[in-house]
Design an enzyme around this catalytic site. Structure first.
Site: not given
Ligand SMILES: *Cc1c(COP(=O)(O)O)cnc(C)c1O
Length: 397
Positions: A45, A277
């Protein structure tokens, strides 16, 4: 890169060999526990945590991932469109989502609420397909998913749709609240609730193919939670999900991304010069400043600005060989640039390469160091890396 124009004064090098090797390491962690071996779903993702969706997904598959996971439907459809043929699960959508397209693309879909089952069933009927669904149970995270009390009625509906050939309940899944704290009492409590949900689903008539609960942290630290499938995300990219317990090397992981830039301007200034800044940093001696063409629009956190001595900024590796040193950002991180105080004897010139983070094996800064400097987690550093920073892929096989 958002404009597709090939020049940018900075780049993120993504080592696909590291991703392949990290997934192999994760598969080894998921290897037989009590005679049972779990498959690996690489979570890709958020543009593969900023590393680039399709190249990263391909590398993960090469490394042994038999599933890919995405939050967003668009990401799952992009994987299919790119020709990835293995199992894909997508899990986050709101009413009105294009579930027919998901089913046409042969993508597994999570259902986390009664309305979602209604919409999946309608899409299956409309497209003449059988939807493979994974029922998301809220075992204690307090986020998405059905509460256990809602399960019996929900399962009755799901199994009825299964009998009608519209869905196949292939998975029960959930997510931890404290996976990064493996001995936290909620971990075992969530597993107990999960086990009860699995029993309920099986008794209701589901033929479960995969029960899955473990993210990266649980995959690496808690074999009891592996079930049939583990869902690592962060660890695929070589970052430790439990930085307070151990770094990536302890788990056989190597950070896949190196963020580097070419110095834009290098100039000498007198002692007492205000930098960037609001002059949050002032030079204490005659010195040389170097401008790095990366800023918060590129995902460099403004919280990692530096105002010495009370708040050193994020780390940047400068120089090579004996002249290599790690400096802290001097002053405010701006939208497009940040400044380094290279010191009075600096030999650097415009065009020289600096490294914000890499695999850390040379003692240079890491994503975790940037997370610490910004008061956040490593996930946020790579996922927020700007779309306009080109990704350059190394280690293709
Ligand atoms: C993002 C996510 C993962 C992966 O999590 P990590 O901590 O990056 O391993 C697994 N399951 C779900 C439902 C997630 O949203």
């Amino acid at each position: 890169m958002s404009t597709n124009y090939p020049y940018y004064p900075a780049r993120a090098l993504v080592d696909l060999a590291a991703i392949r090797s990290n997934v192999r390491a994760l598969a080894a962690h998921a290897a037989p526990v009590a005679g049972r071996s779990a498959q690996v779903m690489a979570v890709v993702k958020a543009d593969a945590y900023g590393h680039g969706l399709v190249p990263s997904a391909r590398a993960a598959v090469r490394g042994g991932a038999t599933w890919l996971g995405t939050a967003q439907i668009a990401e799952a459809l992009a994987l299919r469109a790119a020709g990835l043929t293995g199992r894909i699960l997508t899990w986050l959508y709101a009413p009105g989502a294009p579930l027919g397209d998901v089913l046409d693309a042969d993508i597994d879909v999570s259902v986390a609420a009664p309305w979602a089952l209604t919409e999946v069933v309608a899409a299956a009927r409309e497209r003449g397909r059988t939807a493979r669904v994974h029922i998301k149970v809220d075992t204690g995270l307090g986020r998405n998913g059905l509460l256990p009390a809602a399960l019996p009625a929900f399962l009755a509906g799901a199994v009825a749709a299964q009998s009608a050939g519209l869905v196949e309940v292939v998975g029960i899944w959930s997510h931890f609240a404290f996976a990064d704290d493996p001995t936290h009492p909620t971990v075992l409590a969530q597993a107990d609730t999960f086990d009860a949900a699995v029993r309920l689903a099986e008794r209701a008539g589901a033929h479960l193919e995969v029960r899955h609960l473990a993210n990266s942290a649980a995959t690496l630290t808690n074999p009891r939670m592996h079930y049939d499938l583990v869902r690592p995300g962060l660890a695929v990219y070589g970052l430790s999900p439990v930085p307070d317990l151990a770094g990536p090397q302890a788990y056989g992981l190597r950070p896949a991304m190196t963020l580097e830039a070419s110095l834009a301007t290098v100039k000498t200034v007198p002692a007492g010069s205000g930098v960037s800044y609001a002059h949050a940093y002032t030079t204490t001696q005659d010195t040389t400043l170097g401008v790095v063409p990366l800023g918060y629009a590129d995902g460099i956190p403004r919280h990692a600005s530096g105002s010495l001595p009370d708040h050193p900024g994020g780390p940047v590796r400068v120089g090579t060989g004996g002249a290599a040193r790690t400096l802290a950002v001097a002053g405010r991180v701006c939208m497009d640039q940040l400044v380094l105080d290279l010191g009075p004897d600096a030999a650097e010139q415009a065009g020289d390469r600096v490294v914000l983070f890499g695999d850390g094996l040379d003692g240079g800064p890491t994503v975790q160091d940037w997370a610490d400097a910004a008061g956040t987690i490593s996930y946020e550093i790579t996922t927020r890396l700007g779309d306009r920073v080109p990704r350059v892929y190394l280690g293709q096989d």
